[in-house]
Motif scaffolding. Structure first.
Motif, PDB file in Angstrom:
ATOM      1  N   UNK A  86    -123.356  38.807  39.236  1.00 41.33           N
ATOM      2  CA  UNK A  86    -124.109  38.258  38.102  1.00 41.33           C
ATOM      3  C   UNK A  86    -124.357  39.308  37.025  1.00 41.33           C
ATOM      4  N   UNK A  87    -124.426  40.571  37.391  1.00 39.32           N
ATOM      5  CA  UNK A  87    -124.848  41.589  36.427  1.00 39.32           C
ATOM      6  C   UNK A  87    -123.712  42.467  35.898  1.00 39.32           C
ATOM      7  N   UNK A  88    -122.710  42.741  36.737  1.00 38.04           N
ATOM      8  CA  UNK A  88    -121.859  43.896  36.448  1.00 38.04           C
ATOM      9  C   UNK A  88    -120.625  43.583  35.615  1.00 38.04           C
ATOM     10  N   UNK A  89    -120.105  44.622  34.949  1.00 36.88           N
ATOM     11  CA  UNK A  89    -118.764  44.586  34.379  1.00 36.88           C
ATOM     12  C   UNK A  89    -117.750  44.948  35.453  1.00 36.88           C
ATOM     13  N   UNK A  90    -118.233  45.748  36.397  1.00 41.72           N
ATOM     14  CA  UNK A  90    -117.310  46.353  37.333  1.00 41.72           C
ATOM     15  C   UNK A  90    -118.050  46.592  38.655  1.00 41.72           C
TER      16      UNK A  90
END
Lengths: 252, 244
Positions: free
Chosen positions: B192-196
């Motif tokens: 839900x939060x990350x780019x990677x």
């Protein structure tokens, strides 16, 4: 209704004090001896001693010694205590010194100070400081050992300056220990000061008490004691309690 | 904005007189303004890694290069426990991390975003853990850090509270992007939060997977999308299963 009246802490304290005076009066009346004067007699002597300026002068001299020796012992003790609490090697090295100084009898330090430096004012103060200092160091060292590592890391990661870290992170944690050292310190110091004055000063409470002992003047002795206890109580109520309250306001 | 070049050759602990290797030959390069989630089993050394990056732990071999022109990068650190100073109010705790005059307006808006405006003059111990966590997130955000380190900031919170704080965090990050390293062992939260996502093994810690999250930022609130991506991950990278 009477029981509700009793539940008030102030009334309770006043009643217990009144009972103590009543018992004293009773004992004095029964014994009818010069060695135990009545409370009224002591109160009269107290009033005369205050009015003549004699008691304020000697009490003032003792309080001045108390304040200066207490301040020196607390400042030095806090500094050294924090240092020893933070550095294990230093602590291990000086631990023996602390144990030795903690166990030298107060009377010995007083006599040695007078023998080595003469019957002078700062020798008297030094003797009191030497007696008190190890206690402060040990208390503050314990406090420093219990410092919260998590909060120190927080301060480090947010790049708190040394000053900011001390004022906002370390000092509030040491505060209860400083208060404990203050309380036990005052109690200890004023007892030692009397001995110091008795042995080598020509004013102060200790000097006066010694004089009354030689004259067998129990009324004056008790009058001075009452004045002294009252002053110590005032320090507790007017200075220490409010300090405590202010420092505890964040607690749940 | 800062990139992070992590190379830790060796990090050992002294446990009961025996040397315990926590991290061995770990290399991660993090781009400026990237939101990276570090996912791994508990006890694998993620907190140790964050502490090394924050400069709290210098007992290791290797180097951490934080590129930032002409000055040391500002680091905001949200610890696993909130680590607020209990003798200062919520607002004082936030103001204290500023070297000079704290920006009142910014703090006001952050407090409003995290729904803490009403309790700004309350002492932390009177607040719930969730509220304390939010304060510690504001504290890290307020200094406008180049790098934000977050160590399982939502662990042990109930699901609605965690979701609410997560949304606030995302909003704040979208308004003021910066490099984020976010440690978690909750894969849904990470997606839900990350780019990677960087997957880390149990100790000695090593990178076992490095995957970009391709879901559009607008659709991150959609539980179904997150779940689809998670299933896709677990199918294509079965090694992840053993880490969760």
């Amino acid at each position: 209704m009477f029981s509700r009246f009793l539940r008030h802490p102030q009334t309770l304290a006043a009643l217990s004090l009144l009972l103590l005076v009543a018992l004293w009066q009773l004992a004095a009346t029964l014994l009818h001896s010069n060695t135990l004067p009545t409370p009224i007699k002591v109160a009269t002597v107290l009033w005369q001693a205050i009015a003549s300026g004699e008691l304020p002068y000697h009490l003032g001299a003792t309080l001045l010694r108390l304040i200066s020796s207490f301040t020196i012992a607390m400042v030095l003790g806090c500094g050294i205590g924090v240092l020893l609490g933070r550095h294990k090697t230093l602590d291990a090295f000086f631990d023996n010194w602390l144990v030795i100084f903690l166990n030298v009898p107060a009377l010995v330090t007083i006599i040695l100070c007078y023998v080595w430096f003469g019957l002078i004012e700062w020798a008297a103060i030094l003797a009191v400081v030497i007696n008190k200092l190890p206690n402060v160091i040990v208390t503050i060292r314990e406090g420093t050992r219990t410092l919260n590592q998590d909060l120190l890391e927080m301060a480090q990661s947010y790049r708190f300056s040394r000053r900011k870290t001390f004022v906002h992170v370390i000092w509030p944690q040491l505060h209860p220990f400083v208060m404990a050292a203050t309380r036990s310190g005052l109690a200890l110091i004023w007892k030692i000061i009397l001995v110091v004055e008795l042995l080598g000063r020509s004013n102060g409470m200790g000097y006066q008490l010694h004089l009354f002992f030689q004259l067998f003047d129990v009324a004056s002795l008790l009058a001075y004691t009452v004045a002294f206890v009252a002053v110590i109580q005032l320090i507790e109520v007017l200075i220490l309690k409010p300090l405590d309250k202010k420092a505890q306001r964040w607690r749940r | 904005m800062s990139s992070i070049d992590i190379h830790i050759a060796n990090k050992t602990f002294n446990a009961d007189g025996r040397q315990h290797c926590a991290i061995a030959d770990l290399q991660i390069k993090i781009e400026p303004n990237q939101f990276v989630c570090l996912v791994g089993p508990s006890g694998c050394g993620k907190t140790t890694l964050l502490n090394i990056i924050a400069g709290l732990d210098s007992q290791f071999q290797g180097q951490i290069a934080l590129t930032e022109q002409a000055r040391q990068p500002q680091i905001g650190y949200v610890f696993q426990n909130p680590r607020l100073l209990p003798w200062h109010t919520v607002r004082e705790n936030i103001e204290l991390v500023f070297e000079h005059t704290p920006p009142a307006q910014l703090i006001d808006s952050l407090l409003a975003e995290m729904q803490l405006a009403d309790v700004q003059d309350v002492y932390p111990q009177r607040l719930s853990l969730g509220m304390q966590r939010r304060v510690s997130i504001i504290r890290a955000f307020a200094i406008n850090p180049d790098i934000l380190l977050m160590d399982e900031p939502f662990v042990s919170l109930d699901a609605p509270t965690a979701r609410q704080i997560r949304n606030s965090l995302q909003n704040l990050w979208l308004q003021r992007p910066h490099t984020v390293l976010f440690v978690t062992h909750d894969l849904r939260e990470a997606i839900a939060l990350a780019d990677r996502l960087v997957f880390l093994s149990a100790s000695p810690m090593q990178v076992v997977g490095d995957i970009a999250v391709t879901i559009d930022r607008q659709q991150r609130n959609d539980a179904e999308q997150i779940e689809q991506f998670r299933q896709h991950l677990l199918q294509h990278f079965p090694a992840i299963n053993s880490l969760l």
